[in-house]
Scaffold this active site. Structure first.
Site, mmCIF file in Angstrom:
data_model
loop_
_atom_site.group_PDB
_atom_site.id
_atom_site.type_symbol
_atom_site.label_atom_id
_atom_site.label_comp_id
_atom_site.label_asym_id
_atom_site.label_seq_id
_atom_site.Cartn_x
_atom_site.Cartn_y
_atom_site.Cartn_z
ATOM 1 N N GLU A 34 49.236 -6.341 56.576
ATOM 2 C CA GLU A 34 48.219 -6.510 58.507
ATOM 3 C C GLU A 34 47.055 -5.921 57.792
ATOM 4 O O GLU A 34 46.634 -5.517 57.019
ATOM 5 C CB GLU A 34 48.692 -5.097 59.212
ATOM 6 N N ARG A 260 58.336 2.558 47.898
ATOM 7 C CA ARG A 260 56.517 3.306 47.883
ATOM 8 C C ARG A 260 56.138 3.352 46.578
ATOM 9 O O ARG A 260 56.459 4.571 46.391
ATOM 10 C CB ARG A 260 56.520 3.269 48.708
ATOM 11 N N LYS A 270 46.326 2.860 54.320
ATOM 12 C CA LYS A 270 44.957 2.482 54.895
ATOM 13 C C LYS A 270 45.067 3.894 55.708
ATOM 14 O O LYS A 270 43.639 4.161 55.766
ATOM 15 C CB LYS A 270 45.644 1.408 55.949
HETATM 16 P P1 ATP Z 1 50.015 1.500 54.962
HETATM 17 O O1 ATP Z 1 50.980 2.307 55.102
HETATM 18 O O2 ATP Z 1 48.948 1.820 53.422
HETATM 19 O O3 ATP Z 1 48.871 1.080 55.454
HETATM 20 P P2 ATP Z 1 51.851 -0.172 55.564
HETATM 21 O O4 ATP Z 1 52.476 -0.463 54.444
HETATM 22 O O5 ATP Z 1 51.399 -0.621 56.667
HETATM 23 O O6 ATP Z 1 50.509 0.219 53.762
HETATM 24 P P3 ATP Z 1 50.931 -3.839 55.117
HETATM 25 O O7 ATP Z 1 49.722 -4.639 55.279
HETATM 26 O O8 ATP Z 1 52.255 -3.601 56.060
HETATM 27 O O9 ATP Z 1 50.804 -2.193 54.563
HETATM 28 O O10 ATP Z 1 51.755 -3.701 53.517
HETATM 29 C C1 ATP Z 1 51.876 -5.371 53.415
HETATM 30 C C2 ATP Z 1 53.065 -4.808 52.728
HETATM 31 O O11 ATP Z 1 52.229 -3.682 50.841
HETATM 32 C C3 ATP Z 1 54.376 -4.587 52.699
HETATM 33 O O12 ATP Z 1 55.247 -5.149 52.356
HETATM 34 C C4 ATP Z 1 54.967 -3.621 52.677
HETATM 35 O O13 ATP Z 1 55.805 -3.003 51.689
HETATM 36 C C5 ATP Z 1 54.003 -3.304 50.840
HETATM 37 N N1 ATP Z 1 53.198 -1.900 50.653
HETATM 38 C C6 ATP Z 1 52.333 -1.050 51.368
HETATM 39 N N2 ATP Z 1 51.965 -0.015 50.588
HETATM 40 C C7 ATP Z 1 53.300 0.114 49.953
HETATM 41 C C8 ATP Z 1 53.018 0.872 48.851
HETATM 42 N N3 ATP Z 1 52.862 2.319 48.760
HETATM 43 N N4 ATP Z 1 54.325 1.328 47.444
HETATM 44 C C9 ATP Z 1 54.731 -0.614 47.141
HETATM 45 N N5 ATP Z 1 54.724 -1.199 48.759
HETATM 46 C C10 ATP Z 1 53.475 -1.257 49.524
HETATM 47 MG MG MG Z 2 53.002 -2.214 57.682
#
Ligand code: ATP
Ligand code: MG
Length: 556
Positions: A34, A260, A270
């Site tokens: 995102e 994760r 984020k």
């Molecule tokens: P955040 O919690 O930091 O906002 P998010 O999952 O909302 O992370 P996205 O932009 O939706 O952020 O993530 C894009 C991809 O990265 C998704 O497929 C998500 O599963 C993966 N991802 C995000 N954070 C992690 C993490 N800590 N470890 C592994 N994969 C991750």
């Molecule tokens: Mg997300």
């Protein structure tokens, strides 16, 4: 990219079985960020997984922005994310995709659900909806709108799209099961009304599809074979499958969850990283103390080192909180064989060489790397005044000390053995200068009749280049800053995470372009800052990592 062989894991096993059985002729994965912040080390794990699988199995990996929350998303973030993926060494398949490209298709599919009696327009307020939803132990209750006829739903949904209703006044919900033990299946909202300007579609839409609904259809439209996500989406998988089962979509990808990545002494969210930036706890998203890819890059971490780190931590479903030492170890190992070594002094103490003699005291050349002669060599000039590190001198040395002491000897790296004859102090009694003599017989030779064990680094004052060095420590003082109930992660910020010092480096670093990396001998790996790099100004170097692990012993 010539990375070491991948480590086997359960997702690779699934893929191999799907390729062997002929279920798929080729795999297609995607990385779906995102654009609401900069990517962090957790995303690097996901990037290396998705793009790495595509590379290993000759498949494809799409980059798709999940841009369904217009208020939080910006072009800046989207641009930075693309830069990060490429910097890590990957290239996506075809054009960048955007979930918003599918808004028209998603709208059509919603109408298909409505026509099948599988979605309805609900008038409940958000509070009412929460109350109707039930709890983990209590089933939900049906909204009074649940049995609206498809024609009425179709009409209301069209009018939602046409902007006839205020924000938040109505939603479109999937009609699944209000009594499901899985709350995600209790008629989840799939569209909401929100008048917000979207980075791609502008003001064209005032209704936006929800993530769960958008994600599975986007995957299906792109013919993704394996849709990999983190474990918190495990409970959403039944919804992912439900949506695709009801609709005439071109494919039905398989969602697979993995754990994760979390790193000790930092945060990987984020939202929290955004807080650090907006509240001024760090200088920006690319502050070298940040666990963002931009931050790590600016600090001097290498793409190969980060990829190697993700290879080492592996992929599984079990909790994945990793020590910083694992990340730093991978970076250090990558730098060890790849970057030139030079000398710099960061806490300078002046040394006057009393018997320095023009024309007699000479310099010699030194290679940039002990095992890589192809890195070349430079001259290491000497002059009457040199800088050494303050802590390479001790007035009252502890047992076993091999560096300079009053009357003691040490070798200047790549140069002569010197002996300290006099210690000069200021009015407060601080050592401000040493006066030493050179043993002129020791350039490239051992001294006669005695052993000098200590070797110290130094630079010639007449030749050295002034530099600024930024030394980083952990950003948080607690291994799990966001793991304490009732305490804010910001309470654990390390006030001493950045130290800026003025030092001196060998003149040969003068030509260092932004992002040039060096080992400063005995001090660590440093990287010329990407941005603070103006011709004629003193160079700024960020300490990427120390030479030895400083984490393991402190945690033990
Ligand atoms: P955040 O919690 O930091 O906002 P998010 O999952 O909302 O992370 P996205 O932009 O939706 O952020 O993530 C894009 C991809 O990265 C998704 O497929 C998500 O599963 C993966 N991802 C995000 N954070 C992690 C993490 N800590 N470890 C592994 N994969 C991750
Ligand atoms: Mg997300």
């Amino acid at each position: 990219m010539s990375d070491p062989a991948p480590v086997q894991h359960f997702i690779r096993t699934i893929i191999e079985a799907d390729l062997t059985s002929g279920k798929h002729a080729a795999i297609a994965t995607r990385f779906p960020p995102e654009p609401n912040g900069y990517l962090h080390i957790g995303h690097a794990k996901s990037i290396c997984l998705n793009f790495g699988l595509a590379r290993d199995y000759q498949g494809t990996c799409n980059l798709r922005f999940d841009d369904t929350n217009p208020e939080k998303e910006t072009e800046e973030y989207a641009g930075a994310i693309q830069e990060d993926v490429r910097w890590l060494g990957f290239e996506w398949n075809g054009e960048v995709r955007w979930a918003s490209d599918y808004f028209p298709a998603l709208y059509e599919y919603a109408q298909e659900l409505i026509d099948k009696g599988l979605a309805y327009v609900d008038d409940l307020t958000p509070e009412e909806m929460r109350e109707y939803r039930g709890t983990l132990t209590q089933p939900g209750r049906a909204s009074p709108c649940r049995n609206r006829a498809p024609e009425e739903n179709r009409d209301l949904f069209q009018r939602m799209k046409a902007g006839e209703f205020p924000d938040g006044s109505r939603t479109l919900r999937a009609r699944i099961d209000m009594a499901s033990p899985n709350i995600n299946l209790r008629d989840p909202v799939i569209y909401r009304i929100k008048r917000a300007h979207h980075i791609r579609t502008g003001d064209q839409w005032c209704i936006y599809p929800m993530y769960d609904y958008t994600h599975c259809i986007s995957d299906a439209l792109e013919n993704i074979t394996h849709s990999l996500c983190t474990l918190e989406f495990e409970d959403h998988r039944p919804l992912y499958d439900w949506v695709l089962d009801q609709l005439s979509v071109p494919s039905h990808p398989r969602q697979i969850e993995f754990s994760r990545l979390e790193l000790h002494y930092t945060v990987t969210s984020k939202r929290k990283l955004n807080q650090l930036v907006t509240q001024g706890h760090v200088a920006g998203w690319d502050d070298p103390r940040m666990p963002t890819i931009h931050g790590m890059r600016r600090r001097g971490y290498t793409p190969a080192g980060i990829r190697e780190f993700t290879r080492r931590i592996g992929i599984s479903k079990s909790e994945n909180v990793v020590d910083m030492a694992v990340l730093e170890g991978a970076i250090r190992e990558d730098l060890e064989t790849k970057v030139p070594r030079v000398m710099a002094v960061l806490n300078p103490l002046k040394v006057v060489l009393t018997n320095y003699q023009e024309g007699v005291t000479t310099s010699r050349g030194a290679g940039f790397h002990p095992s890589h002669p192809e890195f070349g060599e430079r001259e290491v000039p000497i002059s009457r005044e040199i800088w050494i590190e303050q802590d390479d001198f001790a007035e009252n040395p502890p047992a076993g000390w091999q560096r300079l002491t009053p009357g003691g000897e040490a070798r200047l790296r790549y140069s002569y053995v010197i002996q300290c004859e006099e210690v000069v102090k200021d009015a407060e009694g601080r050592v401000v200068e040493l006066r030493c003599c050179i043993d002129h017989e020791t350039l490239g030779k051992n001294p006669v009749g005695r052993k000098v064990k200590g070797v110290i680094h130094w630079v010639s004052a007449a030749h050295a280049l002034p530099i600024e060095a930024r030394l980083y420590d952990r950003l948080f003082l607690d291994p799990e800053p966001d793991g304490h109930k009732g305490r804010d992660f910001l309470e654990f910020i390390n006030p001493g995470s950045l130290t800026v010092v003025s030092g001196w480096a060998e003149a040969c670093v003068n030509a260092a372009a932004p992002e040039t990396r060096y080992q400063f001998e005995r001090l660590g790996y440093f990287c010329a800052d990407r941005f603070d790099h103006k011709p004629g100004e003193r160079l700024a170097f960020n300490r990427t990592v120390t030479l030895k692990d400083s984490w393991a012993k402190e945690q033990a």
